[in-house]
Design an enzyme around this catalytic site. Structure first.
Site, mmCIF file in Angstrom:
data_model
loop_
_atom_site.group_PDB
_atom_site.id
_atom_site.type_symbol
_atom_site.label_atom_id
_atom_site.label_comp_id
_atom_site.label_asym_id
_atom_site.label_seq_id
_atom_site.Cartn_x
_atom_site.Cartn_y
_atom_site.Cartn_z
ATOM 1 N N SER A 162 0.845 -1.187 0.000
ATOM 2 C CA SER A 162 0.000 0.000 0.000
ATOM 3 C C SER A 162 0.890 1.250 0.000
ATOM 4 O O SER A 162 1.988 1.239 -0.577
ATOM 5 C CB SER A 162 -0.936 -0.051 1.215
ATOM 6 N N LYS A 180 -5.573 3.153 -2.327
ATOM 7 C CA LYS A 180 -4.804 2.542 -1.236
ATOM 8 C C LYS A 180 -5.628 2.463 0.052
ATOM 9 O O LYS A 180 -5.494 1.502 0.825
ATOM 10 C CB LYS A 180 -3.505 3.324 -0.994
HETATM 11 C C1 HXC Z 1 -3.655 12.250 -16.144
HETATM 12 C C2 HXC Z 1 -3.562 10.122 -17.090
HETATM 13 C C3 HXC Z 1 -2.138 10.087 -16.933
HETATM 14 C C4 HXC Z 1 -1.516 11.248 -16.355
HETATM 15 C C5 HXC Z 1 -2.799 8.216 -17.836
HETATM 16 N N1 HXC Z 1 -3.898 8.942 -17.648
HETATM 17 N N2 HXC Z 1 -1.704 8.886 -17.419
HETATM 18 N N3 HXC Z 1 -4.298 11.189 -16.697
HETATM 19 N N4 HXC Z 1 -2.311 12.271 -15.965
HETATM 20 N N5 HXC Z 1 -0.208 11.291 -16.183
HETATM 21 C C6 HXC Z 1 -5.276 8.601 -18.008
HETATM 22 C C7 HXC Z 1 -5.428 8.393 -19.496
HETATM 23 O O1 HXC Z 1 -5.542 9.630 -20.193
HETATM 24 C C8 HXC Z 1 -6.716 7.586 -19.538
HETATM 25 O O2 HXC Z 1 -7.837 8.407 -19.348
HETATM 26 C C9 HXC Z 1 -6.609 6.716 -18.303
HETATM 27 O O3 HXC Z 1 -5.664 7.358 -17.442
HETATM 28 C C10 HXC Z 1 -6.099 5.340 -18.629
HETATM 29 O O4 HXC Z 1 -4.859 5.473 -19.319
HETATM 30 P P1 HXC Z 1 -4.243 4.246 -20.174
HETATM 31 O O5 HXC Z 1 -2.872 4.648 -20.618
HETATM 32 O O6 HXC Z 1 -5.210 3.797 -21.206
HETATM 33 O O7 HXC Z 1 -4.253 3.104 -19.047
HETATM 34 P P2 HXC Z 1 -3.304 1.936 -18.714
HETATM 35 O O8 HXC Z 1 -2.313 1.688 -19.815
HETATM 36 O O9 HXC Z 1 -4.142 0.779 -18.344
HETATM 37 O O10 HXC Z 1 -2.508 2.421 -17.385
HETATM 38 C C11 HXC Z 1 -2.018 3.718 -17.246
HETATM 39 C C12 HXC Z 1 -1.231 3.914 -15.965
HETATM 40 C C13 HXC Z 1 -0.133 2.905 -15.912
HETATM 41 C C14 HXC Z 1 -2.152 3.707 -14.751
HETATM 42 C C15 HXC Z 1 -0.707 5.334 -15.951
HETATM 43 O O11 HXC Z 1 0.604 2.925 -17.094
HETATM 44 C C16 HXC Z 1 0.808 3.139 -14.750
HETATM 45 O O12 HXC Z 1 0.507 3.621 -13.688
HETATM 46 N N6 HXC Z 1 2.020 2.772 -14.902
HETATM 47 C C17 HXC Z 1 2.990 3.062 -13.829
HETATM 48 C C18 HXC Z 1 3.220 1.882 -13.020
HETATM 49 C C19 HXC Z 1 4.015 2.260 -11.781
HETATM 50 O O13 HXC Z 1 4.848 3.150 -11.793
HETATM 51 N N7 HXC Z 1 3.735 1.584 -10.715
HETATM 52 C C20 HXC Z 1 4.446 1.865 -9.455
HETATM 53 C C21 HXC Z 1 3.644 2.835 -8.712
HETATM 54 S S1 HXC Z 1 4.501 3.188 -7.214
HETATM 55 P P3 HXC Z 1 -8.764 8.916 -20.588
HETATM 56 O O14 HXC Z 1 -9.820 9.733 -19.931
HETATM 57 O O15 HXC Z 1 -7.854 9.721 -21.478
HETATM 58 O O16 HXC Z 1 -9.292 7.667 -21.251
HETATM 59 C C22 HXC Z 1 3.320 3.543 -6.123
HETATM 60 C C23 HXC Z 1 3.738 3.628 -4.686
HETATM 61 C C24 HXC Z 1 4.489 4.860 -4.449
HETATM 62 O O17 HXC Z 1 2.227 3.701 -6.416
HETATM 63 C C25 HXC Z 1 4.841 5.025 -3.005
HETATM 64 C C26 HXC Z 1 5.962 6.077 -2.873
HETATM 65 C C27 HXC Z 1 5.842 6.926 -1.657
#
Ligand code: HXC
Length: 312
Positions: A162, A180
């Site tokens: 989380s 989360k």
């Molecule tokens: C606004 C965004 C965006 C952004 C995507 N979207 N990126 N909106 N700002 N930067 C929107 C898109 O426009 C779309 O909406 C919708 O989200 C879905 O996007 P897709 O690209 O079609 O979805 P998908 O490929 O399924 O996934 C996208 C994603 C994913 C969720 C951004 O690629 C991702 O998160 N990857 C990163 C993985 C990662 O780094 N994981 C570790 C996280 S660490 P519309 O309306 O246009 O259809 C963590 C813990 C951190 O979380 C703790 C540290 C303290």
């Protein structure tokens, strides 16, 4: 990270020297988000201590490559990489079946698949919000449901990865905080419902962990001044970012005999940072929301999209 097949920082240690070799001999871990930096570090540590593993990621080739890298930590280990999107329940069921066929059972479950990006509420479409809820929260639910029959057989243990964003509220993280918070609620309920079956459910909430994709996305260079990035003493009680190995240590503890009576907790691994309200997206708070900051560009991370109509 230059080589996507090696997501973990090569210079990082696996875990502290507190753990005996082979404590996880014959155990099997099933981990979603297993090709990411933090989860691959968790799995690599468990494999090093005797476990075999199945890791799941959306990018099949990359996930298989990471699995092969993890397997190198212990000759003779079995680590399988599966392409699987946690939003697809049927794909998870098939992956559980394939895992049991190859590795025999599932003892430990890590629900680590997560999506994240920085966005104001104006910049967040309904689908963007839903996407993160689907990956993080629904994906965790799907994973538990698919694994539960196997976990009941082994009196298994569950860890949800989380975060701490929702403890105080975090700017630019409405979607992730909501997801989360839901994951935490899910884990607390499972601790009660599954405890009588001998299954434990706990949460690890990492803080800012150095050299991870999460840090790259959530703490882009223009949001943290260079001097603070190099010397985070003012941001964290322990004066530094965390390491992947420190999350691995907590994972080992919860899955080991030492953690056998621990159920329903959240183990925060952040050096005490959240108590100081220094969440990552707040480094420049409230500057980036004040008049005159309309052109501040926090969207510099990989995959970031232009936010039409967004008002900072
Ligand atoms: C606004 C965004 C965006 C952004 C995507 N979207 N990126 N909106 N700002 N930067 C929107 C898109 O426009 C779309 O909406 C919708 O989200 C879905 O996007 P897709 O690209 O079609 O979805 P998908 O490929 O399924 O996934 C996208 C994603 C994913 C969720 C951004 O690629 C991702 O998160 N990857 C990163 C993985 C990662 O780094 N994981 C570790 C996280 S660490 P519309 O309306 O246009 O259809 C963590 C813990 C951190 O979380 C703790 C540290 C303290």
């Amino acid at each position: 990270m230059s080589n996507p097949a090696v997501p973990f920082p090569p210079e990082d240690e696996l875990y502290s020297n507190a753990w005996a070799k082979d404590i996880f001999k014959d155990k099997v871990v099933f981990c979603t988000g297993g090709a990411g930096t933090i989860c691959s570090g968790q799995v690599r540590a468990l494999v090093s201590l005797g476990a075999n593993a199945a890791i799941l990621g959306r990018r099949e080739a990359n996930t298989k490559a990471v699995a092969a890298e993890i397997a190198k930590v212990r000759p003779g280990s079995k680590v399988i990489g599966f392409g699987c999107d946690v939003r697809d329940y049927n794909a998870l069921v098939s992956t559980v079946e394939a895992t049991v066929k190859e590795l025999g059972k599932i003892d430990f479950l890590i629900c680590g698949a997560a999506g994240n990006f920085l966005s104001t509420i104006e910049g967040l479409s309904s689908n963007a919000f839903k996407t993160v809820i689907d990956i993080d929260l629904l994906g965790s639910y799907n994973t538990v449901k698919a694994c539960l029959p196997e976990l009941r057989k082994t009196k298994g243990r569950i860890i949800f990865v989380s975060a701490t964003f929702h403890y105080t509220g975090t700017a630019l993280q409405a979607h992730v905080g909501a997801a989360k918070a839901g994951i935490d609620a899910l884990s607390h309920t499972l601790a009660l419902e599954l405890g009588p079956a001998g299954i434990t459910s706990n949460i690890i909430a990492p803080g800012a962990i150095a050299n991870t994709e999460g840090m790259e996305r959530l703490a882009p260079k223009n949001m943290i001044p260079d001097d603070m990035r190099k010397n985070p003493a003012k941001l964290n009680p322990l004066g530094r970012w965390g390491t992947v190995s420190e999350v691995a240590d907590s994972t080992i503890f919860l899955f080991s005999d030492a953690g056998r009576y621990v159920n329903g907790i959240t183990l925060v691994v952040d050096g005490g940072s959240w108590r100081n309200s220094n969440s990552i997206a707040n480094f420049l708070y409230p500057t980036i929301f004040q008049p005159g900051a309309e052109n501040f560009d926090f969207m510099t991370t990989k995959g970031a999209k232009k936010q039409n109509g967004s008002k900072l």
